[in-house]
Design a protein around this motif. Structure first.
Motif, PDB file in Angstrom:
ATOM      1  N   GLY A  65       0.806  -1.034   0.023  1.00  0.00           N
ATOM      2  CA  GLY A  65       0.027  -0.038  -0.052  1.00  0.00           C
ATOM      3  C   GLY A  65       0.924   1.361  -0.040  1.00  0.00           C
ATOM      4  O   GLY A  65       2.144   1.149   0.265  1.00  0.00           O
ATOM      5  N   PRO A  66       0.357   2.524  -0.227  1.00  0.00           N
ATOM      6  CA  PRO A  66       0.891   3.736  -0.279  1.00  0.00           C
ATOM      7  C   PRO A  66       1.782   3.910   0.857  1.00  0.00           C
ATOM      8  O   PRO A  66       2.760   4.613   0.957  1.00  0.00           O
ATOM      9  N   LEU A  67       1.059   3.836   2.010  1.00  0.00           N
ATOM     10  CA  LEU A  67       1.712   4.138   3.453  1.00  0.00           C
ATOM     11  C   LEU A  67       2.813   3.290   3.401  1.00  0.00           C
ATOM     12  O   LEU A  67       4.084   3.900   4.088  1.00  0.00           O
ATOM     13  N   HIS A  68       2.919   2.147   3.096  1.00  0.00           N
ATOM     14  CA  HIS A  68       4.234   1.328   3.377  1.00  0.00           C
ATOM     15  C   HIS A  68       5.392   1.933   2.386  1.00  0.00           C
ATOM     16  O   HIS A  68       6.507   1.965   2.984  1.00  0.00           O
ATOM     17  N   GLY A  69       5.158   2.217   1.309  1.00  0.00           N
ATOM     18  CA  GLY A  69       6.003   2.664   0.339  1.00  0.00           C
ATOM     19  C   GLY A  69       6.651   4.229   0.671  1.00  0.00           C
ATOM     20  O   GLY A  69       7.793   4.318   0.729  1.00  0.00           O
ATOM     21  N   LEU A  70       5.708   4.910   1.171  1.00  0.00           N
ATOM     22  CA  LEU A  70       5.783   6.409   1.752  1.00  0.00           C
ATOM     23  C   LEU A  70       6.934   6.388   2.970  1.00  0.00           C
ATOM     24  O   LEU A  70       7.833   6.953   3.012  1.00  0.00           O
ATOM     25  N   LEU A  71       6.572   5.434   3.938  1.00  0.00           N
ATOM     26  CA  LEU A  71       7.227   5.511   5.171  1.00  0.00           C
ATOM     27  C   LEU A  71       8.725   4.839   4.691  1.00  0.00           C
ATOM     28  O   LEU A  71       9.731   5.163   5.374  1.00  0.00           O
ATOM     29  N   ALA A  72       8.599   3.843   3.819  1.00  0.00           N
ATOM     30  CA  ALA A  72      10.007   3.053   3.525  1.00  0.00           C
ATOM     31  C   ALA A  72      10.794   4.217   2.715  1.00  0.00           C
ATOM     32  O   ALA A  72      12.195   4.278   3.079  1.00  0.00           O
ATOM     33  N   ALA A  73      10.325   4.990   2.025  1.00  0.00           N
ATOM     34  CA  ALA A  73      11.096   5.929   1.110  1.00  0.00           C
ATOM     35  C   ALA A  73      11.752   7.165   2.196  1.00  0.00           C
ATOM     36  O   ALA A  73      12.962   7.203   2.022  1.00  0.00           O
ATOM     37  N   THR A  74      10.898   7.585   3.093  1.00  0.00           N
ATOM     38  CA  THR A  74      11.437   8.478   4.134  1.00  0.00           C
ATOM     39  C   THR A  74      12.806   7.692   4.867  1.00  0.00           C
ATOM     40  O   THR A  74      13.714   8.383   5.078  1.00  0.00           O
ATOM     41  N   ASP A  75      12.533   6.461   5.356  1.00  0.00           N
ATOM     42  CA  ASP A  75      13.608   5.859   6.146  1.00  0.00           C
ATOM     43  C   ASP A  75      14.484   5.467   5.108  1.00  0.00           C
ATOM     44  O   ASP A  75      15.614   5.346   5.591  1.00  0.00           O
ATOM     45  N   MET A  76      14.588   5.260   3.715  1.00  0.00           N
ATOM     46  CA  MET A  76      15.811   4.965   2.970  1.00  0.00           C
ATOM     47  C   MET A  76      16.639   6.192   2.961  1.00  0.00           C
ATOM     48  O   MET A  76      17.793   6.270   3.008  1.00  0.00           O
ATOM     49  N   HIS A  77      16.021   7.384   2.750  1.00  0.00           N
ATOM     50  CA  HIS A  77      16.958   8.799   2.797  1.00  0.00           C
ATOM     51  C   HIS A  77      17.612   8.907   4.165  1.00  0.00           C
ATOM     52  O   HIS A  77      18.759   9.177   4.200  1.00  0.00           O
ATOM     53  N   ARG A  78      16.750   8.537   5.289  1.00  0.00           N
ATOM     54  CA  ARG A  78      17.571   8.682   6.661  1.00  0.00           C
ATOM     55  C   ARG A  78      18.612   7.656   6.617  1.00  0.00           C
ATOM     56  O   ARG A  78      19.674   7.809   7.311  1.00  0.00           O
ATOM     57  N   ARG A  79      18.501   6.394   6.342  1.00  0.00           N
ATOM     58  CA  ARG A  79      19.463   5.269   6.219  1.00  0.00           C
ATOM     59  C   ARG A  79      20.917   5.749   5.693  1.00  0.00           C
ATOM     60  O   ARG A  79      21.814   5.613   6.091  1.00  0.00           O
ATOM     61  N   ILE A  80      20.651   6.416   4.417  1.00  0.00           N
ATOM     62  CA  ILE A  80      21.708   6.764   3.766  1.00  0.00           C
ATOM     63  C   ILE A  80      22.544   8.150   4.169  1.00  0.00           C
ATOM     64  O   ILE A  80      23.774   7.781   4.410  1.00  0.00           O
TER      65      ILE A  80
END
Length: 302
Positions: A65-80
């Motif tokens: 779902g969209p929320l899963h993808g949106l939260l993953a996207a923000t965490d991906m940026h923070r991880r890098i």
């Protein structure tokens, strides 16, 4: 087995990898990029995502779902951003995603939703440190998530009859002039005014203001709107004009043009066209040099 089902498709691309290969060498750079993609895959997994494939320095994932993808996207940026190894080499990512009906076949994913998500991650739309998605993807998600978005206008996607509204999902602390995701459609509507779009162009001491009805030519020809007299610039080098809802740069030259937006890698345009968004610089006939006196700077004003 082939089936259709709604999925959120996410593309994440490593920004700065070209310079990395030049500065660190192929073997080391390849290892570092691989580590970035592994880190992104781990984040995706924590949010219920599945890695479909990696393509060079890009990863493609799906989420239920969209929320899963949106939260993953923000965490991906923070991880890098929080990894010293990646920051030592000034690496970042840009992300594009879209939720829609997709065709799932043999562990791969196809269809319009994939094409739209890939377009969101394109260099001409998404910059480094940015998450770009369609307004339809965030519409209806409540503000309990704390996600914030900023309208970016509209974009053309191959196969679509009309441009689609897109937004920038803000994951950093600076959230001035943004709106909660549940109000994104209203925010987009509020940005529509009767004011005509304009493009500011500057070269050395000259400055120009272009509107949607004014084609702007660049080249050595004295009849050009902007005359640039250097040997690597063609007589009729490039044309900027309003087309399909954007200011477009059309290269007509022998040597090509290089477009740079923010800290993103250069985009080479040769006998082709690309749209200009936000602000950046154009180098005519050669890649960007340390001496920036011949650059053409532009700034979009909505």
């Amino acid at each position: 087995m082939t089936e259709r089902r709604p999925l959120t498709i996410l593309f994440a691309d490593v920004s700065g990898s070209t310079r990395l290969f030049e500065s660190r060498g192929d073997e080391i750079a390849r290892r570092i990029v691989a580590n970035v993609l592994i880190a992104l895959a781990e984040v995706a997994g924590r949010h219920g995502g599945r890695v479909v494939k990696t393509i060079g320095d890009e990863i493609m994932c799906t989420f239920p779902g969209p929320l899963h993808g949106l939260l993953a996207a923000t965490d991906m940026h923070r991880r890098i951003k929080n990894d010293p190894e990646f920051q030592r080499d000034n690496l970042a990512i840009r992300i594009g995603l879209h939720h829609g009906e997709a065709l799932v076949e043999n562990e791969d994913v196809f269809g319009d939703a994939v094409n739209t998500a890939a377009r969101m991650a394109d260099k001409s739309l998404a910059r480094r440190d940015q998450i770009v998605t369609t307004a339809s993807t965030v519409f209806g998600i409540t503000n309990t998530t704390g996600l914030r978005v900023r309208p970016l206008g509209s974009a053309w996607v191959l196969g679509k009859q009309a441009p689609i509204d897109i937004v920038d999902v803000l994951w950093q602390e600076d959230i001035a002039h943004v709106t909660t995701v549940q109000r994104v459609m209203q925010a987009i509507d509020a940005t529509v005014t009767t004011e005509r779009p304009r493009l500011m162009v500057r070269h050395r001491s000259q400055a120009f203001e272009i509107d949607e009805g004014t084609p702007f030519s660049i080249g050595r020809d004295p009849a050009s709107s902007l005359v640039v007299e250097t040997e690597w610039v063609s007589r009729n080098h490039a044309l900027i004009e309003w087309k399909k809802g954007y200011f477009m740069l059309a290269d007509r030259s022998t040597n090509g043009s290089w477009l740079k937006i923010g800290d993103d890698d250069e985009i080479f345009v040769h006998r082709d066209e690309t749209h200009l968004r936000r602000g950046g610089s154009i180098s005519l006939g050669q890649a960007h040099q340390l001496d920036d006196s011949d650059l053409v700077y532009f700034q979009c004003i909505d």
